[in-house]
Write a protein that holds these residues in place. Structure first.
Motif, PDB file in Angstrom:
ATOM      1  N   LEU A  45       4.598   9.548 -10.236  1.00 43.81           N
ATOM      2  CA  LEU A  45       3.851   9.782 -11.473  1.00 43.81           C
ATOM      3  C   LEU A  45       3.400  11.238 -11.600  1.00 43.81           C
ATOM      4  N   CYS A  46       2.936  11.807 -10.483  1.00 45.78           N
ATOM      5  CA  CYS A  46       2.255  13.106 -10.538  1.00 45.78           C
ATOM      6  C   CYS A  46       3.158  14.311 -10.278  1.00 45.78           C
ATOM      7  N   LEU A  47       4.310  14.095  -9.653  1.00 42.32           N
ATOM      8  CA  LEU A  47       5.164  15.209  -9.252  1.00 42.32           C
ATOM      9  C   LEU A  47       6.441  15.262 -10.075  1.00 42.32           C
ATOM     10  N   ASP A  48       7.007  16.463 -10.203  1.00 42.17           N
ATOM     11  CA  ASP A  48       8.166  16.669 -11.054  1.00 42.17           C
ATOM     12  C   ASP A  48       9.466  16.715 -10.268  1.00 42.17           C
ATOM     13  N   LYS A  49      10.543  16.489 -11.010  1.00 39.97           N
ATOM     14  CA  LYS A  49      11.915  16.724 -10.549  1.00 39.97           C
ATOM     15  C   LYS A  49      12.233  15.967  -9.269  1.00 39.97           C
ATOM     16  N   GLU A  50      12.851  16.664  -8.311  1.00 41.78           N
ATOM     17  CA  GLU A  50      13.395  15.998  -7.131  1.00 41.78           C
ATOM     18  C   GLU A  50      12.340  15.700  -6.074  1.00 41.78           C
ATOM     19  N   ILE A  51      11.202  16.361  -6.113  1.00 42.63           N
ATOM     20  CA  ILE A  51      10.222  16.260  -5.021  1.00 42.63           C
ATOM     21  C   ILE A  51       9.839  14.824  -4.688  1.00 42.63           C
ATOM     22  N   PRO A  52       9.449  13.979  -5.675  1.00 37.32           N
ATOM     23  CA  PRO A  52       9.024  12.627  -5.288  1.00 37.32           C
ATOM     24  C   PRO A  52      10.143  11.783  -4.701  1.00 37.32           C
ATOM     25  N   HIS A  53      11.396  12.058  -5.072  1.00 34.54           N
ATOM     26  CA  HIS A  53      12.513  11.285  -4.520  1.00 34.54           C
ATOM     27  C   HIS A  53      12.762  11.626  -3.056  1.00 34.54           C
ATOM     28  N   GLY A  54      12.263  12.774  -2.617  1.00 36.67           N
ATOM     29  CA  GLY A  54      12.411  13.177  -1.219  1.00 36.67           C
ATOM     30  C   GLY A  54      11.207  12.801  -0.373  1.00 36.67           C
ATOM     31  N   THR A  55      10.355  11.909  -0.894  1.00 39.20           N
ATOM     32  CA  THR A  55       9.161  11.508  -0.146  1.00 39.20           C
ATOM     33  C   THR A  55       9.296  10.079   0.373  1.00 39.20           C
ATOM     34  N   MET A  66       0.831  -1.214   0.000  1.00 33.51           N
ATOM     35  CA  MET A  66       0.000   0.000   0.000  1.00 33.51           C
ATOM     36  C   MET A  66       0.864   1.262   0.000  1.00 33.51           C
ATOM     37  N   ALA A  67       1.924   1.253   0.830  1.00 39.98           N
ATOM     38  CA  ALA A  67       2.822   2.416   0.891  1.00 39.98           C
ATOM     39  C   ALA A  67       3.524   2.632  -0.443  1.00 39.98           C
ATOM     40  N   GLU A  68       3.965   1.539  -1.067  1.00 41.83           N
ATOM     41  CA  GLU A  68       4.656   1.648  -2.348  1.00 41.83           C
ATOM     42  C   GLU A  68       3.727   2.146  -3.449  1.00 41.83           C
ATOM     43  N   ILE A  69       2.465   1.742  -3.397  1.00 40.61           N
ATOM     44  CA  ILE A  69       1.497   2.232  -4.389  1.00 40.61           C
ATOM     45  C   ILE A  69       1.338   3.744  -4.277  1.00 40.61           C
ATOM     46  N   VAL A  70       1.236   4.254  -3.050  1.00 47.36           N
ATOM     47  CA  VAL A  70       1.134   5.718  -2.870  1.00 47.36           C
ATOM     48  C   VAL A  70       2.385   6.389  -3.411  1.00 47.36           C
ATOM     49  N   ARG A  71       3.560   5.808  -3.130  1.00 45.50           N
ATOM     50  CA  ARG A  71       4.813   6.418  -3.577  1.00 45.50           C
ATOM     51  C   ARG A  71       4.920   6.412  -5.102  1.00 45.50           C
TER      52      ARG A  71
END
Length: 298
Positions: free
Chosen positions: A203-213, A193-198
């Motif tokens: 998919l939805c966010l650009d650049k470095e932001i998703p890697h910092g989540t 479930m956590a991996e699906i959210v990640r």
């Protein structure tokens, strides 16, 4: 259903974004590893389980080998190196480019040191002409003449996968079934479930932001009517990132949550009620305690 008499432990390795998770999902027959077009999507080693005939294949999907820039990155590289050992065979997944890069050279060196049977899989062949594959094969044969086989595949279309399974079967050994029928991954449902959210953040966010989540499932419970309640907290590294993840009037977070819920329902086979929150945890990728808390540990 055939009785399982053999098993094969197979590591799937390669540089980031080469299609390791897509290949694992294709061989397993369902989505157990998240995918995106951004590098370093996979952070942990994930076991995918595929039963074919009398053989159970246990596939170790690993993070892409890259130059680490954070403690989390160090951990991911260690996972790759530890996975290319004590398995029945290694699949080195590469792109159809006639050049052996530094990540591939490092993995070939690990294979050579471990004296492991290795299959070279040239992925994404649906994106090139067939004649373009010959110089790719030649470049990798020159770099490591001891590949047991070189198999062009497309994890996207399924081309070449039966030939790949037939080659992997050569390295199966007599032994009991390791995972029960119907089990396709070793990941607990909370982690899936956590991996699906990640994945939806990627998919939805650009650049470095998703890697910092990072995502923590703070509640996972099933009602009597089989509806599953999931509460997820998304952690990011900066207050400005939190605003972007939430979006104007909550639009981005709603989009992420809707896409995640749909995938959760497909995976669980039942209705899911999902609630999401966003919190800031500065520099968590360089904090050993935070890395462990989010499930990235030896």
């Amino acid at each position: 259903m055939n009785e399982i008499k053999k098993t094969a432990m197979v590591t799937v390795c390669g540089r980031p974004n080469v299609g390791k998770s897509s290949l694992t999902n294709a061989l397993v027959g369902e989505k157990i590893a998240i995918v995106s077009n951004k590098p370093q999507t996979t952070r942990n080693r994930i076991y995918g389980v595929a039963n074919r005939g009398d053989t159970q294949y246990v596939l170790l999907d690993t993070p892409g080998l890259h130059k680490a820039r954070t403690r989390l990155g160090d951990y991911m590289v260690k996972v790759v190196n530890a996975s290319v050992a004590e398995v029945d065979c290694v699949l080195l997944l590469v792109e159809p480019i006639a050049h052996v890069g530094a990540p591939e050279e490092a993995l070939i060196q690990r294979i050579r040191e471990g004296q492991l049977p290795a299959i070279l899989c040239i992925n994404k062949i649906d994106t090139v002409k067939k004649e373009e594959l010959l110089p790719v094969m030649a470049a990798y044969h020159e770099a490591y003449p001891d590949f047991k086989a070189i198999i062009p595949i497309s994890a996207h279309t399924g081309e070449g996968l039966e030939e790949l399974v037939a080659e992997m079967h050569k390295y199966a050994s007599e032994g009991p079934q390791l995972f029960p029928d119907g089990m396709t991954t070793d990941q607990p449902e909370r982690q899936v479930m956590a991996e699906i959210v990640r994945e939806k953040l990627l998919l939805c966010l650009d650049k470095e932001i998703p890697h910092g989540t990072a995502v923590e499932i703070t509640r996972f419970s099933e009602r009597e009517n089989e509806i599953i309640d999931v509460e997820a907290t998304i952690y990011c590294e900066k207050a400005s990132h939190k605003g972007i993840i939430i979006g104007k009037q909550g639009a981005m977070l709603k989009k992420i949550s809707t896409l995640a819920r749909q995938d959760m329902e497909r995976f669980m086979g039942t209705k899911v009620y999902l609630e999401t929150w966003v919190k800031v945890k500065e520099n968590w990728r360089d904090n050993p305690a935070s890395i462990r808390n989010f499930g990235y540990e030896e």
